[in-house]
Write a protein that holds these residues in place. Structure first.
Motif, short mmCIF file in Angstrom:
data_model
loop_
_atom_site.label_atom_id
_atom_site.label_comp_id
_atom_site.label_asym_id
_atom_site.label_seq_id
_atom_site.Cartn_x
_atom_site.Cartn_y
_atom_site.Cartn_z
N PRO A 86 -1.55 7.36 6.37
CA PRO A 86 -1.39 5.95 6.28
C PRO A 86 -2.07 4.92 7.32
CG PRO A 86 0.95 6.30 6.40
CD PRO A 86 0.04 7.69 6.76
N ARG A 87 -2.77 4.08 6.89
CA ARG A 87 -3.31 3.19 8.11
C ARG A 87 -2.45 2.44 8.75
NH1 ARG A 87 -8.86 0.20 5.91
NH2 ARG A 87 -8.69 -0.64 7.79
N GLU A 132 8.62 -6.50 14.86
CA GLU A 132 9.02 -7.92 14.22
C GLU A 132 9.74 -7.69 12.50
OE1 GLU A 132 5.46 -9.87 11.73
OE2 GLU A 132 5.47 -10.49 13.86
N ARG A 189 2.02 3.35 0.35
CA ARG A 189 2.71 3.69 1.47
C ARG A 189 2.07 5.09 2.00
NH1 ARG A 189 9.07 5.06 1.67
NH2 ARG A 189 8.46 5.80 3.75
N ILE A 190 1.40 5.74 0.78
CA ILE A 190 0.39 6.84 1.02
C ILE A 190 -0.64 6.33 1.95
CG2 ILE A 190 -0.89 8.66 0.13
CD1 ILE A 190 0.89 8.81 -2.16
N ARG A 191 -1.01 5.21 1.84
CA ARG A 191 -2.35 4.82 2.34
C ARG A 191 -2.22 3.82 3.66
NH1 ARG A 191 -2.61 6.28 -2.81
NH2 ARG A 191 -4.56 6.86 -3.64
N PHE A 192 -1.09 3.09 3.54
CA PHE A 192 -0.62 2.12 4.58
C PHE A 192 0.77 2.17 5.20
CE2 PHE A 192 -3.78 0.58 1.45
CZ PHE A 192 -4.91 0.26 2.48
N ARG A 193 0.96 1.97 6.43
CA ARG A 193 2.22 1.90 6.70
C ARG A 193 2.76 0.35 6.40
NH1 ARG A 193 2.01 5.93 11.69
NH2 ARG A 193 -0.03 6.59 11.34
N CYS A 194 4.22 0.50 6.57
CA CYS A 194 4.80 -0.83 5.97
C CYS A 194 4.33 -1.94 6.78
CB CYS A 194 6.09 -0.52 6.30
SG CYS A 194 7.08 0.79 6.10
N LYS A 195 4.05 -1.70 8.24
CA LYS A 195 3.78 -2.94 8.89
C LYS A 195 2.43 -3.51 8.72
CE LYS A 195 3.52 0.40 12.41
NZ LYS A 195 3.49 0.83 13.89
N VAL A 196 1.52 -2.71 8.05
CA VAL A 196 0.25 -3.45 7.46
C VAL A 196 0.64 -4.68 6.70
CG1 VAL A 196 -1.84 -3.27 6.23
CG2 VAL A 196 -1.09 -1.50 7.79
N HIS A 215 3.90 -5.61 5.68
CA HIS A 215 4.94 -6.58 6.00
C HIS A 215 4.85 -7.18 7.44
CE1 HIS A 215 7.04 -5.73 2.33
NE2 HIS A 215 6.88 -4.54 2.49
N SER A 216 4.00 -6.84 8.08
CA SER A 216 3.71 -7.43 9.48
C SER A 216 2.24 -8.29 9.67
CB SER A 216 3.81 -6.44 10.66
OG SER A 216 3.40 -7.20 11.69
N GLU A 217 1.25 -7.53 9.62
CA GLU A 217 -0.23 -7.96 9.63
C GLU A 217 -0.52 -9.11 8.29
OE1 GLU A 217 -2.88 -4.46 9.68
OE2 GLU A 217 -3.84 -5.46 11.23
N MET A 255 9.82 -9.36 3.45
CA MET A 255 10.55 -8.09 2.49
C MET A 255 11.94 -8.65 1.99
SD MET A 255 11.16 -5.02 5.42
CE MET A 255 9.64 -4.10 5.79
N MET A 270 -5.77 -9.55 0.47
CA MET A 270 -6.21 -9.13 1.84
C MET A 270 -7.03 -7.70 1.66
SD MET A 270 -4.80 -10.44 4.56
CE MET A 270 -3.45 -11.84 5.13
N CYS A 271 -6.52 -7.09 0.58
CA CYS A 271 -7.30 -5.75 0.40
C CYS A 271 -7.97 -5.74 -1.03
CB CYS A 271 -6.05 -4.51 0.59
SG CYS A 271 -5.06 -4.53 1.90
#
Lengths: 208, 132
Positions: free
Chosen positions: A92-93, A134, B56-63, B65-67, B72, B92-93
């Motif tokens: 995952p990115r 965060e 979540r297979i493609r992106f971590r949570c932080k993408v 929920h943070s970026e 949440m 965004m995507c």
């Protein structure tokens, strides 16, 4: 007559088992559900939230198509997400914007306010692989050991760890995955464990 | 005649468990699927189903929920189509670059009409204090 049918039933049962074993080997969703195989991913058509009359439902990916390829777990999405990430089943990115800082921290926190249960081990590493600081600090957890009045009641209510566990990360009925440190065998000091690699300032290069 | 009827009943009786065993036991959504329906229903569209497992297979949570700043907490994000078209939230995507763009209404708006916003279909709520 009865014997014949008994034989038929037995045969079907054997067929069911063998199909399930084959499906498990090929990592597919099971076809029959008689034998107690928990590798179950519901199809979108019958999951009670997708509208079966919506045409897009035939375009969307079925959960078992993707998830059966990943390390199996008996709960949640039936996937061991930590293992899937660690062993490269998924990549995952970490970011969309190139300037985003990727922060990973390898520090366990052992919490001992658990009455008679084993103590709780909170691993920063596995969490910061997925999450940013965060996401937790400081609105869920103040970044200081013992600064947070965590109770199991609050967790089950969906606060603290329960914000994610029981919603997206593994479910709360898996007590032992959090309550994993036995008092009898634990030799060190409770609280933050020595940082193994990385530190609060550790910042990895973002991936393009 | 009676005999055949009896036989038939016997067959039915024996077939019932077979039919039973072939129907799957799960009757709920994939764990962590989110229903978003603050406005869709009122505007005559199907509610939005957001699949965590798929993303979540493609992106971590932080993408997200943070970026991208998704709060949440189901329902705490005021998502409108105008903002999505402006590149916020899903936009965004889903802008034709990272993922397909928003013309494909049905792919997101795929839920059963009338669903309430929430995430609890996927998991057993018997542990939460609300159910004590």
């Amino acid at each position: 007559m009865r014997i014949k049918f008994s034989c038929l039933l037995l045969l079907l049962f054997a067929l069911d088992v063998s199909i399930n074993v084959q499906a498990a080997e090929k990592k597919e969703a099971p076809k029959f559900y008689f034998s107690n195989d928990k590798r179950k991913w519901n199809s979108l058509q019958r999951d009670e939230i997708h509208d079966p009359t919506c045409e897009a439902i035939n375009v969307l990916q079925q959960p078992y198509e993707a998830l059966s390829e990943l390390p199996y777990d008996y709960t949640g999405n039936n996937v061991q997400w930590v293992k899937a990430l660690r062993e490269g089943f998924i990549e995952p990115r970490t970011n969309i914007w190139p300037e985003t800082k990727i922060k990973v921290l390898d520090m366990d926190v052992i919490m001992d306010n658990t009455s008679t249960l084993p103590m709780v081990r909170f691993p920063h590493k596995e969490h910061t692989e997925w999450l940013d600081c965060e996401n937790c600090h400081n609105h869920l957890f103040i970044a200081k050991v013992d600064a947070n009045p965590i109770t199991m009641y609050a967790v089950l209510k969906g606060e603290y760890c329960g914000r994610c566990h029981g919603a997206v990360a593994f479910p709360l009925r898996e007590c032992g995955r959090c309550h994993s440190v036995l008092r009898a065998t634990f030799k060190g000091k409770v609280g933050a464990q020595p940082v193994i690699s990385g530190n609060p300032e550790f910042i990895a290069k973002p991936r393009p | 005649m009676n005999n055949i009827k009896n036989q038939f009943r016997k067959i039915l009786f024996l077939l019932l468990p077979i039919v039973g065993m072939m129907t799957p036991g799960v009757l709920f959504a994939e764990y962590a699927d989110v229903v978003m329906n603050k406005r869709s229903d009122k505007m005559g569209l199907r509610p939005v189903i957001f699949p965590h497992w798929f993303h979540r297979i493609r992106f971590r949570c932080k993408v997200c929920h943070s970026e991208l700043g998704f709060e949440m907490r189901v329902g705490s994000n005021d998502v409108t189509m105008a903002e999505i078209a402006n590149g916020k939230f899903c936009g965004m995507c889903h802008n034709g670059e990272v993922a397909w763009s928003i013309e494909h209404c049905d792919l997101c708006h795929s839920g059963k009409p009338g669903l309430k916003s929430g995430i609890d279909w996927g998991w057993d709520k018997s542990l939460t204090p609300d159910s004590w």
